[in-house]
Design an enzyme around this catalytic site. Sequence first.
Site, PDB file in Angstrom:
ATOM      1  CB  CYS B 148      28.618  65.393  37.298  1.00 48.24           C
ATOM      2  SG  CYS B 148      28.980  63.585  37.405  1.00 48.24           S
ATOM      3  CG  HIS B 277      24.799  67.202  33.275  1.00 50.05           C
ATOM      4  ND1 HIS B 277      26.000  67.473  33.503  1.00 50.05           N
ATOM      5  CD2 HIS B 277      24.308  66.122  33.608  1.00 50.05           C
ATOM      6  CE1 HIS B 277      26.360  66.404  34.144  1.00 50.05           C
ATOM      7  NE2 HIS B 277      25.507  65.606  34.351  1.00 50.05           N
ATOM      8  CG  HIS B 312      30.056  62.850  32.499  1.00 53.35           C
ATOM      9  ND1 HIS B 312      30.828  63.912  33.230  1.00 53.35           N
ATOM     10  CD2 HIS B 312      28.935  62.527  33.234  1.00 53.35           C
ATOM     11  CE1 HIS B 312      29.955  64.480  34.145  1.00 53.35           C
ATOM     12  NE2 HIS B 312      28.767  63.613  34.191  1.00 53.35           N
TER      13      HIS B 312
END
Lengths: 158, 383
Positions: B148, B277, B312
């Site tokens: 990620c 994040h 996400h």
Amino acid sequence: MTEADLADARLGQRFGRLDLSSRLALLAVAALKINFDEFARDRIGICLAASAGSLTTDVNFWQGRNGIGGPSPTLFAYTLPSAAVGEIAIHFKLTGPNLCFVGAEKIIVPEAMDLIRRGEADGCVCVFCDVISAELAEIISLPPIATARACFLQRVRD
Amino acid sequence: MREPVVIAGCGVISAVGCGLESLRVALRENSSGLRPLEKFNPPRFQSNLVGAVPDSFINIENPAWSLANEALQQACAAAQKILSPIPATRIGLVLSTTKANITTLERLAENQPGSETARRHLQADLLAADFATAHGASGPVQTISLACVSGLTAISQGAKLIQRGDADAVLVVGVDALSAFVVAGFTALKAIDPLGCRPFDAARCGLSPGEAGAAMVLVRADFATGDRIKIGGFGSSNDANHLTGPSRDGSGLAQAIRGALTAAKLLPHDVDYVHAHGTGTSYNDAMESLALRTIFGDEGPPVSGSKGMLGHTLGAAGVIEAIICVLAMSGNFLPGTPRLETAAEGTPKNLVREPRFEVQLKNVLKLNTGFGGMNGALILQKL
């Protein structure tokens, strides 16, 4: 390193649970016999390229989708090409910068040199993983292979 | 002195729609694009609430291509005047993705037909090569897949290619499409919040999978004019702790933040805003909060996160979230944290729940972390 080298390899209790790319990568780095204690661990980077990404593990993971309990959560963690970077970092306690490419080997050394030249790292573990299972080979029309190789670059000390 | 690299154009397609304006509106309204999708119904999947792009924009045989191609077209159009005098050989491309066109693997496993192109795009580097060809970039091409943190790393690599003199412009594109493969994987890890992602919320219990294509055109600063936002610095580190769980003390992310601040020649108090994040998973948000306290103390800059809006988006996350920072900087507002209700204990004191307007943002910090212990921190600065 090839699959033949894995037979007698023992690199900690978790080693057998890693996917093939991570095991080969770890073994290739271990074979360098670098004494990382001579370095600040946060100044050692890892730069890895994987010729076919994590597709071999992807195929294995997806083959387990209809099994009891569904696909393996453990294997899912290895459906990223950078899983091998994580395993190298964990095993050797290397907390410096990371790069992970999908594609050919030639990109690794110039990018590792750049990390060092820019002052982001004092040394860099370079790894190339070329892992294509027989099942994957049929899908992407490339020959099966399972190898990894590594080198270590470091800043010239005065 | 390294040549500054600036952002000359952006493009995006996500759960809140196609184009920068749809994202800007969603940010200003603090709305969420998460919606139930039947194909991810329980019990096979943990939740059907996902950040899905409307079907009309998706080529089901090659969704990664359709998402990224749309974003690239928008970004290149926005930067057309700047790009047009630059020779194709001086334009590079960096692709950020975790799974490329993984849906092809699903289709082949079910004996469904798949075109040669869709099969070719299982390989992320070939997907990148085809994007470069389609968008007139015959300079260097790289494919980053660093969990990620891929998106922020791709932006950093794009800037480096320009600073090294390998290119005058670089198209950075991040993409991942929703797939049964990924949703089943997160289900296996029990990492999905059945009620939808709630970053930094006391009741948070997981992420929401999402999909997006996001692109930005980076150029040498002297190619661009007017209000410009530059890539100020990037820091990267590894927790060296656990493959799927973050370090408990946030020290790895703090190390990455320090690296970015050093590269940008900034001190912590120079940072005007942090885009987190903020996955909505219990451990990750707690770790991120600790890292922020380590760097900024108890009274840090405003912090918010957008995964309650977009889900996400994995390989696209860093790029689309950097674009959110660009929209905030150019639009003088602080994005909120959609779906956050009650901030959890220990989360940043200056957590932004609802958007705030009429604020000036000069230095913005964007964070991402990922499986394998990866951490990335990117500084964006107004020139």
